[in-house]
Write an enzyme that holds these catalytic residues in place. Structure first.
Site, PDB file in Angstrom:
ATOM      1  N   GLU A  90       0.840  -1.190   0.196  1.00 37.16           N
ATOM      2  CA  GLU A  90       0.018   0.091   0.019  1.00 37.16           C
ATOM      3  C   GLU A  90       1.010   1.405  -0.153  1.00 37.16           C
ATOM      4  OE1 GLU A  90      -4.328  -0.938   1.822  1.00 37.16           O
ATOM      5  OE2 GLU A  90      -2.681  -0.565   3.390  1.00 37.16           O
ATOM      6  N   CYS A 103       3.770   8.779   0.536  1.00 36.71           N
ATOM      7  CA  CYS A 103       4.184   8.071   1.503  1.00 36.71           C
ATOM      8  C   CYS A 103       4.461   6.731   0.932  1.00 36.71           C
ATOM      9  CB  CYS A 103       3.231   8.009   2.845  1.00 36.71           C
ATOM     10  SG  CYS A 103       3.664   6.973   4.034  1.00 36.71           S
ATOM     11  N   CYS A 110       6.609  -6.267   6.602  1.00 34.42           N
ATOM     12  CA  CYS A 110       7.718  -5.785   7.395  1.00 34.42           C
ATOM     13  C   CYS A 110       8.217  -6.885   8.451  1.00 34.42           C
ATOM     14  CB  CYS A 110       7.054  -4.418   8.408  1.00 34.42           C
ATOM     15  SG  CYS A 110       8.285  -3.427   9.405  1.00 34.42           S
ATOM     16  N   CYS A 114       6.345  -4.138  15.109  1.00 38.13           N
ATOM     17  CA  CYS A 114       5.827  -3.358  16.185  1.00 38.13           C
ATOM     18  C   CYS A 114       4.569  -4.044  16.975  1.00 38.13           C
ATOM     19  CB  CYS A 114       5.949  -1.998  15.616  1.00 38.13           C
ATOM     20  SG  CYS A 114       7.410  -1.308  15.211  1.00 38.13           S
ATOM     21  N   CYS A 117       1.244  -2.064  15.287  1.00 33.34           N
ATOM     22  CA  CYS A 117       1.329  -1.737  13.815  1.00 33.34           C
ATOM     23  C   CYS A 117       0.661  -2.768  12.902  1.00 33.34           C
ATOM     24  CB  CYS A 117       2.642  -1.455  13.359  1.00 33.34           C
ATOM     25  SG  CYS A 117       2.796  -0.758  11.655  1.00 33.34           S
ATOM     26  N   CYS A 331      -0.941   6.746   9.921  1.00 36.30           N
ATOM     27  CA  CYS A 331       0.269   5.993  10.305  1.00 36.30           C
ATOM     28  C   CYS A 331       0.004   4.618  11.017  1.00 36.30           C
ATOM     29  CB  CYS A 331       0.977   6.943  11.427  1.00 36.30           C
ATOM     30  SG  CYS A 331       2.505   6.413  12.141  1.00 36.30           S
TER      31      CYS A 331
END
Length: 344
Positions: A90, A103, A110, A114, A117, A331
């Site tokens: 995305e 962005c 990833c 985290c 996230c 975010c």
């Protein structure tokens, strides 16, 4: 098939020479693509027809397929792009008056993991190439109808864990013959990889380095960011000081406020003590909820109190405006596939 956006003018000239064509045509091709926005060789009318026909099956200007596009009422646009191997990312366009920010994702998924996230759910697929990062800019410009003026490498993935490709994308975007952007209009965000941060300081590009800190001590940070177990905050801040000393560029410290987890007055006081010696600006980010994750957004009053405590301690701080939340584009909400608001 080769990806044209992975190529510099020299790379393309070498490829043209290899297939028996004139290397000087590389400049013409890049002008069509970067200055005129052409994504099809057939549109490049000052190239010989035979050359256009030869290049089309060998080099792709764009390699990704647009799978999904969503627009928020605040003007934010989110795209889901699928690459030829099936990996997806995305990417987000954030308009604000004359400032149009892309962005970009640097990895499919990833590995940082985290706890708060969405991007790490499902782990890491693979690193993106420089061309795939740059292509996100092209796709976003096509979707939004506006030229990108700023770039933040803050989408899915850890940019400095894909260092070479990320820097190649930066160089393509600041190359006067290609993207023509200013390095001062670019930000690279990192969870804090000291060796890579120090390497970045030697590149000679006036980038902004943003450090995702999210906790004022190692114990809490390791709970929130499992990948941080081997990297103490002290080492990250030492590398941050080195970055400023080498580049003269003020740093950004990003701090995500999680209700009852890292947003107390004591957390604010300890964060102030950590960052006050740095030449930095602190961005406080109110948590953008992710379905299935056990975190909540800090109350507005507590967020303001946190900011006020940092300001009273002499820290430059602001509360970042949240954009695109209604389409899961804010975010911490980006993924690598289409998800509903309640689906993990």
């Amino acid at each position: 098939m080769k990806h044209l956006l992975d190529m510099s003018e020299q790379d393309l000239a070498a490829e043209l020479t290899r297939i028996g064509q004139s290397g000087y045509r590389a400049g013409q091709v890049l002008q069509w693509v970067w200055a005129k926005g052409a994504t099809d060789f057939a549109a490049m009318t000052n190239l010989p027809a035979a050359l256009r026909e030869e290049l089309a099956p060998q080099i792709a200007v764009l390699s990704g397929r647009l799978v999904d596009q969503r627009a928020a009422r605040d003007g934010v646009i989110k795209l889901l792009i699928e690459w030829p191997d099936g990996q997806r990312v995305e990417t987000v366009l954030i308009p604000a008056d004359k400032r149009i920010t892309a962005c970009l994702s640097t990895q499919a998924g990833c590995a940082i993991g985290c706890a708060f996230c969405a991007s790490g759910i499902g782990g890491l697929g693979r690193n993106l190439t420089a061309g795939e990062m740059v292509e996100q800019v092209f796709q976003l410009q096509a979707a939004g109808g506006k030229k990108v003026t700023h770039v933040v490498f803050m989408g899915t993935g850890e940019p400095l864990a894909n260092y070479d490709a990320t820097l190649a994308a930066v160089r393509a975007l600041i190359d006067p013959a290609r993207g023509g952007l200013s390095g001062r209009h670019m930000t690279i965000s990192t969870i804090g990889l000291p060796a890579a941060m120090r390497r970045l300081a030697t590149e000679g590009i006036p980038l902004t380095l943003a450090i995702s800190l999210h906790a004022p001590d190692d114990v809490l940070r390791r709970r929130l960011i499992p990948a941080a177990k081997s990297v103490p905050i002290a080492d990250i801040l030492a590398a941050a000081r080195d970055y400023f000393d080498r580049t003269g560029r003020e740093l950004t410290v990003e701090y995500l406020l999680l209700r009852g987890v890292n947003d107390t007055p004591e957390h604010a006081n300890r964060l102030a003590a950590l960052v006050r010696p740095l030449r930095c600006n602190v961005n406080l980010i109110r948590y953008n909820p992710v379905a299935g994750l056990p975190f909540e957004r800090s109350e507005e009053s507590r967020t303001r109190d946190f900011r006020d405590r940092l300001q009273a301690a002499g820290v430059n701080v602001q509360i970042r405006a949240s954009r695109g939340g209604e389409i899961q584009a804010a975010c911490g909400q980006l993924r690598r596939d289409v998800k509903s608001e309640t689906e993990i």
